[in-house]
Motif scaffolding. Structure first.
Motif, PDB file in Angstrom:
ATOM      1  N   LYS A 128      53.056  74.576 101.837  1.00 47.33           N
ATOM      2  CA  LYS A 128      51.665  74.845 101.474  1.00 47.33           C
ATOM      3  C   LYS A 128      50.891  75.230 102.735  1.00 47.33           C
ATOM      4  N   HIS A 129      50.756  76.501 102.956  1.00 46.79           N
ATOM      5  CA  HIS A 129      50.015  76.986 104.118  1.00 46.79           C
ATOM      6  C   HIS A 129      49.381  78.323 103.752  1.00 46.79           C
ATOM      7  N   ASN A 130      48.138  78.484 104.115  1.00 46.96           N
ATOM      8  CA  ASN A 130      47.399  79.692 103.732  1.00 46.96           C
ATOM      9  C   ASN A 130      48.023  80.976 104.255  1.00 46.96           C
ATOM     10  N   ASP A 131      48.704  80.884 105.392  1.00 48.55           N
ATOM     11  CA  ASP A 131      49.273  82.087 106.016  1.00 48.55           C
ATOM     12  C   ASP A 131      50.739  82.318 105.645  1.00 48.55           C
ATOM     13  N   VAL A 132      51.289  81.457 104.801  1.00 40.40           N
ATOM     14  CA  VAL A 132      52.700  81.579 104.419  1.00 40.40           C
ATOM     15  C   VAL A 132      52.819  81.927 102.939  1.00 40.40           C
ATOM     16  N   LYS A 133      53.500  83.025 102.685  1.00 45.28           N
ATOM     17  CA  LYS A 133      53.759  83.446 101.303  1.00 45.28           C
ATOM     18  C   LYS A 133      55.258  83.367 101.057  1.00 45.28           C
ATOM     19  N   VAL A 134      55.671  82.720  99.979  1.00 49.45           N
ATOM     20  CA  VAL A 134      57.092  82.627  99.623  1.00 49.45           C
ATOM     21  C   VAL A 134      57.334  83.436  98.353  1.00 49.45           C
ATOM     22  N   VAL A 135      58.296  84.352  98.426  1.00 50.44           N
ATOM     23  CA  VAL A 135      58.677  85.134  97.250  1.00 50.44           C
ATOM     24  C   VAL A 135      60.150  84.876  96.959  1.00 50.44           C
ATOM     25  N   TYR A 136      60.506  85.039  95.703  1.00 51.68           N
ATOM     26  CA  TYR A 136      61.860  84.697  95.271  1.00 51.68           C
ATOM     27  C   TYR A 136      62.551  85.911  94.660  1.00 51.68           C
ATOM     28  N   GLN A 137      63.857  86.002  94.936  1.00 52.78           N
ATOM     29  CA  GLN A 137      64.681  87.044  94.328  1.00 52.78           C
ATOM     30  C   GLN A 137      66.074  86.479  94.084  1.00 52.78           C
ATOM     31  N   SER A 138      66.859  87.190  93.294  1.00 54.38           N
ATOM     32  CA  SER A 138      68.265  86.825  93.138  1.00 54.38           C
ATOM     33  C   SER A 138      68.991  87.119  94.436  1.00 54.38           C
ATOM     34  N   ASN A 139      70.253  86.717  94.532  1.00 53.69           N
ATOM     35  CA  ASN A 139      71.014  86.868  95.768  1.00 53.69           C
ATOM     36  C   ASN A 139      71.477  88.320  95.953  1.00 53.69           C
TER      37      ASN A 139
END
Length: 283
Positions: free
Chosen positions: A58-69
């Motif tokens: 949880k950080h304003n400057d960090v974005k996490v995106v998800y994809q398959s392998n």
């Protein structure tokens, strides 16, 4: 009114099952003397344990995106495509930077348009034990990259360089994709600058992707790079040949030293009992 970017840098971190290390990588970026505008972590189909750790970030400057392998090339391309900044810093999820890298690297990149990539010297490490021997990639021009990779994957470059070559080669699933990428963006005559300070830490794993690439896929990957950039190799034939001859000469020299060392050890082993007998009789 649009707020102007501070550093104009986005850090892109592909992550595959590196939940145990991702927070150290993130902290190394968040603690930079020059802060990036954003950090984009691209989860490449990790296991549940890593996903749980990523979801807890949880950080304003960090974005996490998800994809398959889909592999590290796709993960990097996805992250860079999302970036809105002029500059991109890549970092693998199990490695980390020293605190001044970004500030020093950006100064270099801004001062010379002919420099398109900035890396640095580094130390490798296992667990928490850092190898004191400093690794010194050479950087340089395209001729310095035709025989071997003289850079490191975690480096700073302009997004427009990535756009010009359509990103990382997503078919290179077994490794060397960063080497091929450097060839691609250096082939027009540009330069990779290496900061001569160990500002990066590279984690050594027993069964790392890099080790598997060297052990199982080295020839095929080199052949692929050669065929893809055959015109570059032909245009730089003299430089390529000189580097190849140098590498061959060094390999022969190293082999000769190794054989000499082995022979010395064998000789000492064979003679050891006789030396012992001699010492006994000389008492």
């Amino acid at each position: 009114m649009e707020i102007k970017s501070v550093s104009n840098v986005t850090v892109v971190i592909p992550c595959f099952n590196d939940g145990a290390f991702i927070n150290q990588a993130l902290q190394s970026v968040l603690n930079q003397t020059l802060k990036p505008d954003q950090i984009i972590v691209v989860d490449d189909g990790s296991n549940t344990a890593t996903k749980t750790i990523l979801e807890a970030i949880k950080h304003n400057d960090v974005k996490v995106v998800y994809q398959s392998n889909y592999g590290v090339s796709v993960a990097r391309n996805v992250g860079i495509d999302l970036a809105k900044t002029e500059y991109i810093l890549t970092l693998d999820a199990d490695d980390y930077f020293n605190g001044t890298f970004l500030e020093k690297a950006l100064k270099v990149l801004k001062r010379d348009s002919n420099i398109v990539v900035v890396g640095c010297y580094y130390n490798d490490f296992i667990d928490t034990k850092i190898n004191s021997k400093i690794k010194k990639p050479l950087g340089g021009t395209i001729t310095d990259f035709l025989v071997q990779n003289n850079g490191i994957a975690s480096s700073l470059f302009r997004k427009k360089s990535w756009e010009a070559v359509s990103g990382y080669d997503e078919s290179m699933l077994n490794g060397y994709e960063d080497w091929e990428f450097w060839i691609n963006i250096l082939k027009e005559g540009q330069f990779m600058h290496i900061i001569e300070e160990p500002l990066f830490k590279y984690r050594t794993k027993k069964n790392s992707r890099d080790k598997k690439a060297i052990k199982f896929h080295d020839y095929k990957l080199r052949e692929y790079i050669f065929n893809k950039h055959k015109n570059v190799y032909l245009e730089n034939f003299e430089g390529f040949t000189k580097h190849l001859l140098y590498q061959n000469s060094r390999l022969r020299s190293d082999n000769a030293k190794a054989i000499s060392t082995i022979e010395t050890k064998i000789g000492n082993t064979i003679l050891a009992p006789f030396k012992l007998i001699k010492r006994i009789f000389n008492k």
